[in-house]
Scaffold this motif. Structure first.
Motif: not given
Length: 945
Positions: A217-231
């Motif tokens: 689960w190490a991210r290359v990228l994580d665009f979002g607000d929290d653990t509810h809304r993201y890509l």
């Protein structure tokens, strides 16, 4: 900060109590500047002692070890110190600061990012190693140890400097040129500005990555607000393959794409995701590996997002991406398969796709902490740490300051989250201070002083109740000997805040209970608390507050003998049980080696104030048995080969490589093996007396009195020692320790003539004269074979010959049953019952079992305790045929007979047998006929002297 020279000699004296005897500062030393030569320890004068000390120790450079068991054990550890790659120890520090780790691999065990409890103790071992190197340099003068110290101090200086500032790019070889690397453990990520995605309904994300760790689960990228809304795009999901997903309803609502194979570690891979018209495709190295035609969400549907991270997840438990980034591009359309394939071969700018129109980062920067955006939108990205940065520029650790911050709100122990951060800080602080004392490196002093400044800035702001709660938490709140180290530092810096810092670690309920002599130890973690009391003694030295010294004295007496095993160790499973419970606590995890190390430090520090011979009796016991026996007798380049626990169960085999060899006990074991000589001699503060505490081959240079003392002995193989005075003439009292077990025959001669007086076991025998060059003192210390009984089970016993604990070597896992009275001599010595092993000093056999010194670091199964069994009355090897009767308390007839030894002759023995038998017959414990048989046996038997 640099310390004023006028204060330095004071510290160098007080640091002796810590186990790294102090050195005074040489004003002409050039060390402290990069590349400057370390000062030579042998050229320095002995320091003055704190005013509270009535005796002072000598520095390691003032006492030279001669051939013998101590020198042999030390040689093994010195070889380890010379050869071990210190970059492995520095790896976790450099990683925490985002610096290159030079390809080094951390040792593992407790010392590494993947260590036990998430590596939350990492950094402690580096401190131990610095102390070991410092002691090695002090004791040998070998330049290699000073050079290794300089390397480590230089690296730690760079680490602190990096931590003081925002993170800076670390370059590495990229897929097409220069790339940016975030080393594992740096907690670094790239923060992109808001608005990267805009309101685009279609998107392509593409990146070159070189992962260096396989964390899920190490991210290359994580665009979002929290653990509810993201890509996000993860390098590895729970199945170890890449995954892209987006959601506006948390994990349960993710729409995703999963790869089919894991990305290779330490190799460049190209990842790309396209999303348009409800279809998402995941590409790895230009090949489509997953397609989902039911992806209804789009970046536009997610709306504006708060965070745009490369390498960091919105799930705080997920690891930060470890590895390197090369080109990262974002397009507002779905690239074709051909365009994706072209990105696999060339830079984006050289392909039909061109640079990303939403964002484009080449990661070609070679300095600073920002990355330029080539999309034309000016979205400059910034390198950041997930934990922000230190609260104070003096911070130095191998993990983020969050360990310390989280402790402040903890109410219970959880070492998987917070594992003794102040304990680790103590080891680093102590190592740096010792490095300064040994080599004069001003950088080490500056680092140590900065650490204390930082700790004071944190702890001084906390309410007293918070501090009391923190220090009372098992494991998480453990702080080791940090008070002692801070007091030693205060003596050189003179900073009032440093002394104030030391007092912030007061655990009042423990101090008050011990000061009142109310035993609070049942259920406490032993090694968490022992070093507290050495610190309290040092606080007494600095403040004069009596309760500190009283608490330490009383505490020592709660452990010795009430919670002490025969070898000198204490604790079972790291904890103390009830007072006087010895047999009832024996197990496979008894006698943690750190406990013995810290009890020795406390004993010698108390002796500086009170010359109670009991402290040195204990010192000899623990040093000659547990401490020596905790070091294996073979070389190893990678491990120090020191025990953690010493199991005292029957047939126990010592483990010299526990937990991959980087525990607290390996750390203290490295220190012990490079300071064996620290307590052989002490001097009265006024120079009027010289204490000889241990009989071991050594040479003392007592510069203050202009004399040397050369001690020649093979003790404990030899029952005594010879001391020769060298140098000019001097008048002083020579105080020779009479061990408490030396109950008969202790004698002293000077130049062949007996010294008058009656030596008392458990005291010091004084020889006072004007000494001349060549004066020769011969000390005779006769050994006897004796037993020591477990306090709660007198039938469970340990066997000693003089100071040496003899252990049975037998794989049997039941207690050996042994009788010892059969051939006892008139002296009461039980030794004639044993048969010496030819060519093996201090080795014997009894009923087919070999008995040997515990100090021998072998992997033989051992019996430190045996079950005493004397079923029949046997005297002088003659069996009376009478069963050996016992009283209700377990005392047998033979116990009472031999309790009166020594006997001047056979007649005296027979007379005592007669009177004892008569008393037992009268009490109804022995029949009259049986008693007469016992007396007749005593008369006709022959006895050794």
């Amino acid at each position: 900060m640099a310390a004023p020279l006028s204060r330095r000699t004071l510290l160098l004296a007080t640091a002796i109590a810590a186990g790294t005897p102090a050195l005074p500062y040489a004003a002409s030393a050039a060390s402290g500047r990069p590349g400057a030569a370390p000062r030579a320890p042998a050229a320095l004068a002995a320091p003055a002692a704190p005013a509270a000390w009535s005796v002072r120790p000598f520095g390691l450079e003032e006492v030279t070890l001669g051939r013998g068991v101590f020198a042999d054990k030390r040689r093994l550890m010195l070889d380890h110190a010379r050869g071990y790659d210190v970059n492995r120890l520095l790896q976790v520090f450099r990683a925490n600061a985002g610096l290159s780790t030079l390809g080094a691999v951390a040792p593992g065990g407790w010392e590494g990012l993947d260590g036990e409890a998430n590596g939350n103790l990492r950094g402690h071992y580096t401190g131990h190693f610095l102390t070991m190197l410092s002691q090695a340099y002090r004791g040998t003068g070998e330049r290699i140890f000073a050079e290794r110290i300089g390397t480590m101090v230089g690296a730690l200086t760079e680490v602190r400097e990096a931590l003081r500032h925002d993170p800076a790019v670390l370059n590495t070889q990229g897929r097409f040129g220069t790339a940016a690397e975030n080393v594992r453990g740096s907690h670094q990520y790239v923060d992109l500005p808001a608005g990267v995605l805009g309101d685009t309904p279609a998107i392509t994300l593409a990146a070159w990555v070189r992962p260096t760790h396989d964390g899920a689960w190490a991210r290359v990228l994580d665009f979002g607000d929290d653990t509810h809304r993201y890509l996000y795009l993860a390098a590895r999901n729970a199945d170890g393959v890449p995954r892209f997903a987006l959601t506006d309803s948390g994990a349960a609502g993710e729409q995703g794409l999963d790869g089919t194979a894991a990305l290779p570690l330490d190799e460049w891979s190209h990842l790309a995701v396209t999303l348009a018209d409800g279809t998402g495709t995941l590409y790895v190295d230009g090949t489509a590996v997953a397609r989902n035609t039911a992806m209804t969400l789009t970046p536009a549907a997610l709306g504006p997002l708060a965070h745009h991270w490369l390498g960091r997840s919105h799930y705080p438990a997920d690891p930060v991406f470890a590895g390197a980034f090369d080109e990262f591009d974002v397009w507002s359309r779905a690239l074709s398969a051909a365009e994706i394939g072209a990105l696999r071969e060339r830079r984006a700018v050289e392909t039909p796709a061109g640079r990303g129109d939403l964002a484009s980062y080449a990661f070609e920067e070679t300095a600073g902490g920002t990355f330029a955006d080539a999309s034309g939108r000016g979205l400059t990205a910034t390198l950041r740490r997930t934990w922000g940065g230190p609260s104070h520029p003096g911070f130095l650790a191998a993990y983020p300051e969050t360990q310390f911050i989280d402790l402040e709100s903890m109410t219970g122990s959880d070492y998987t989250k917070v594992w003794a951060p102040y304990y680790t800080a103590h080891k680093i602080l102590r190592g740096l201070l010792d490095a300064h004392l040994a080599t004069g490196d001003e950088r080490a002093l500056d680092l140590a002083s900065g650490m204390c400044d930082w700790m004071y800035s944190r702890l001084s702001k906390l309410p007293a109740a918070t501090l009391q709660r923190m220090w009372g938490i098992f494991s998480s709140g453990e702080f080791g000997g940090i008070v002692e180290a801070i007091c030693d530092l205060h003596a050189v810096t003179g900073e009032a805040e440093h002394l104030a810092l030391a007092r912030l670690f007061d655990l009042d309920r423990l101090i008050d209970a011990c000061a009142a002599n109310t035993d609070p130890l049942d259920g406490l973690h032993a090694n968490q608390h022992i070093p507290i009391f050495t610190g309290l003694v040092r606080l007494y030295d600095e403040t004069g507050e009596e309760r500190y010294l009283t608490a330490a004295r009383n505490f020592w007496a709660m452990v010795v003998p009430h919670r002490m095993y025969a070898i000198g160790g204490t604790s079972t499973g790291e904890f103390w049980k009830g007072r006087d419970v010895i047999a009832g606590t024996i197990g496979a995890t008894t006698a943690e080696s750190c406990c013995a190390y810290n009890m020795l430090k406390l004993s010698r520090t108390l002796f500086f104030h009170d010359q109670d011979p009991a402290y040195m009796d204990y010192y000899e016991r623990a040093l000659y048995n547990q401490v020596l026996g905790s070091k294996q007798d073979r070389p190893d380049a990678e491990k120090p080969l020191v025990t953690y626990f010493v199991g005292l169960t029957p047939g126990h085999v010592r483990d010299y490589t526990p937990k991959q060899g980087t525990t607290c006990c390996e750390g203290t074991g490295m220190e012990s093996a490079t300071k064996y000589q620290d307590s052989v001699y002490f001097a009265a503060a006024d120079g009027s007396s010289l204490y000889v505490n241990l009989y071991t081959r050594s040479t003392l240079t007592w510069a203050e009195r202009g004399v040397t003392v050369t001690q020649t002995t093979d003790y404990p193989r030899e029952q005594g020692s010879t001391l020769v005075i060298g140098g000019g003439g001097a008048s002083f009292e020579l105080r020779l320790r009479v061990p408490s077990w030396a109950t008969a025959g202790f004698r002293v001669t000077v130049n062949g003539r007996a010294v008058p007086g009656t030596p008392t076991p458990g005291s010091y025998f004084t020889v006072s004269r004007a000494w001349r060059r060549g004066d020769t003192v011969r000390v005779r210390v006769p050994f006897r074979l004796r037993v020591e009984k477990a306090l709660d089970d007198p039938s469970l016993q340990a066997l000693f010959y003089g100071p040496v604990n003899l252990v049975g070597r037998d794989p049997n896992t039941d207690h050996l049953e042994c009788g010892l009275y059969g051939n006892a001599g008139l002296s009461g010595d039980l030794l004639p019952t044993l048969t010496p092993v030819s060519g093996e000093p201090l080795h014997y056999t009894l009923d087919g079992t070999e008995w040997a010194p515990f100090a021998e670091g072998t992997e033989d199964p051992t019996h430190a305790y045996f079950r005493r069994s004397e079923p029949r009355v046997v005297l002088g090897g003659t069996d009376s045929g009478v069963a050996n009767p016992a009283k209700d308390d377990g005392t047998t007839l033979l116990d009472e007979i031999w309790a009166e030894a020594p006997f001047r002759d056979k007649g005296a023995l027979v007379a005592h047998v007669r009177s004892t038998v008569d008393a037992w017959v009268e009490a109804g414990l022995l029949g009259g006929d049986e008693g007469e048989r016992v007396v007749r046996t005593a008369r006709r038997a022959s006895y050794a002297d």
